[in-house]
Motif scaffolding. Structure first.
Motif, PDB file in Angstrom:
ATOM      1  N   UNK A  34       1.003  -1.310   0.288  1.00 23.68           N
ATOM      2  CA  UNK A  34       0.234   0.424  -0.183  1.00 23.68           C
ATOM      3  C   UNK A  34       0.660   1.060  -0.166  1.00 23.68           C
ATOM      4  N   UNK A  35      -0.271   2.089  -0.554  1.00 23.56           N
ATOM      5  CA  UNK A  35       0.726   3.673  -0.148  1.00 23.56           C
ATOM      6  C   UNK A  35       0.131   4.871  -0.001  1.00 23.56           C
ATOM      7  N   UNK A  36       0.213   4.975   1.057  1.00 24.55           N
ATOM      8  CA  UNK A  36      -0.635   5.813   1.802  1.00 24.55           C
ATOM      9  C   UNK A  36      -0.829   7.499   1.276  1.00 24.55           C
ATOM     10  N   UNK A  37       0.849   8.174  -0.107  1.00 24.80           N
ATOM     11  CA  UNK A  37       0.590   9.169  -0.912  1.00 24.80           C
ATOM     12  C   UNK A  37      -0.408   9.287  -1.575  1.00 24.80           C
ATOM     13  N   UNK A  38      -0.435   7.670  -2.233  1.00 21.25           N
ATOM     14  CA  UNK A  38      -2.007   7.917  -3.173  1.00 21.25           C
ATOM     15  C   UNK A  38      -3.212   7.011  -2.813  1.00 21.25           C
ATOM     16  N   UNK A  39      -3.023   6.649  -1.777  1.00 24.15           N
ATOM     17  CA  UNK A  39      -4.422   5.918  -0.971  1.00 24.15           C
ATOM     18  C   UNK A  39      -4.479   4.527  -1.873  1.00 24.15           C
ATOM     19  N   UNK A  40      -3.674   4.071  -2.346  1.00 23.70           N
ATOM     20  CA  UNK A  40      -4.065   3.005  -3.329  1.00 23.70           C
ATOM     21  C   UNK A  40      -3.316   1.856  -1.915  1.00 23.70           C
ATOM     22  N   UNK A  41      -4.185   0.622  -1.647  1.00 21.34           N
ATOM     23  CA  UNK A  41      -3.473  -0.918  -1.288  1.00 21.34           C
ATOM     24  C   UNK A  41      -4.053  -2.284  -2.326  1.00 21.34           C
ATOM     25  N   UNK A  42      -2.824  -2.560  -2.491  1.00 19.48           N
ATOM     26  CA  UNK A  42      -2.842  -3.985  -2.743  1.00 19.48           C
ATOM     27  C   UNK A  42      -3.743  -4.762  -1.608  1.00 19.48           C
ATOM     28  N   UNK A  43      -5.149  -5.590  -1.689  1.00 15.38           N
ATOM     29  CA  UNK A  43      -5.399  -7.344  -1.373  1.00 15.38           C
ATOM     30  C   UNK A  43      -5.215  -7.752  -1.851  1.00 15.38           C
ATOM     31  N   UNK A  68      -9.065   2.400  10.839  1.00  9.16           N
ATOM     32  CA  UNK A  68      -7.494   2.408  11.209  1.00  9.16           C
ATOM     33  C   UNK A  68      -6.826   0.811  10.952  1.00  9.16           C
ATOM     34  N   UNK A  69      -7.523  -0.026  10.144  1.00 11.43           N
ATOM     35  CA  UNK A  69      -7.034  -1.212   9.514  1.00 11.43           C
ATOM     36  C   UNK A  69      -5.691  -0.468   8.916  1.00 11.43           C
ATOM     37  N   UNK A  70      -4.808  -0.245   8.040  1.00 17.42           N
ATOM     38  CA  UNK A  70      -3.834  -0.329   7.643  1.00 17.42           C
ATOM     39  C   UNK A  70      -2.623   0.258   8.875  1.00 17.42           C
ATOM     40  N   UNK A  71      -3.233   1.377   9.635  1.00 18.46           N
ATOM     41  CA  UNK A  71      -2.359   1.197  10.796  1.00 18.46           C
ATOM     42  C   UNK A  71      -2.154   0.323  11.895  1.00 18.46           C
ATOM     43  N   UNK A  72      -3.151  -0.381  12.261  1.00 21.25           N
ATOM     44  CA  UNK A  72      -3.206  -1.770  12.552  1.00 21.25           C
ATOM     45  C   UNK A  72      -2.282  -2.943  12.241  1.00 21.25           C
TER      46      UNK A  72
END
Length: 193
Positions: A34-43, A68-72
């Motif tokens: 994932x990248x917090x910069x562009x808001x994409x996540x690969x699931x 808080x999904x990715x933060x966790x």
């Protein structure tokens, strides 16, 4: 949809929604990049398929305590000692041992879901396993239920026995033998990624 078999209104509305509502499907998954910069996540999904999903930015995640999904997951990776790629804020996931653990379907947030369904019909009726067709059992996933070697399943038929065993494990207080009242929901697929 608020009627029992004899035409009387049932005591409360369906807890899963109403006809026309859109619901999302939860499944076993894990984010693998994932990248917090562009808001994409690969699931990655348990069936080995992957898809890229748009998520909230880091600032939006941090300001919304319910997301808080990715933060966790970052906290999990840090606690496991997964290294960062030098000069970046990304975890090194080249080594598959560094990937986040699989998440249960129960823990899937809406942002990770790849399936959306529209509720088309709701009925409140008795489970009545003996009245369910093989095609209906298959639609409930009976083809994916496991068979225990030596298990007696011929007595009531293959699919009813598999479904009954699966149901009784999942809902021990509402066994198939008690013929409980259930919500029967039909839907149509809207989105599949």
């Amino acid at each position: 949809s608020n009627l029992l078999e004899d035409g009387l209104a049932h005591p409360y509305p369906c807890p899963y929604g109403e006809v026309g509502d859109v619901i999302w499907v939860k499944e076993i998954h894990r984010p693998i990049g994932w990248s917090f910069d562009d808001g994409d996540v690969l699931i990655q999904y348990k069936d080995a398929k992957s898809s890229r999903r748009e998520i909230l930015t880091e600032e939006e995640l941090e300001s919304n305590p319910n997301d808080d999904y990715l933060i966790a997951i970052c906290d999990e990776l840090i606690a496991r000692g997964v290294p960062m790629i030098e000069g970046t804020e990304r975890f090194d996931m080249e080594d598959k041992r560094n990937l986040p653990y699989w998440r249960s379907a129960r823990d899937m947030p809406k942002l990770a879901s790849r399936l959306s369904l529209e509720i088309t019909e709701i009925k409140f009726e008795r489970l009545n396993v003996l009245a369910i067709s093989d095609d209906e059992f298959k639609a409930e996933g009976a083809d994916h239920f496991s068979v225990v070697p030596g298990q007696e399943i011929e007595r009531i038929g293959f699919y009813p026995a598999l479904f009954s065993r699966h149901w009784d494990v999942k809902y021990p207080n509402y066994s198939c033998g008690s013929n409980p009242w259930v919500w029967r929901i039909k839907y149509r697929l809207l989105v599949s990624i």
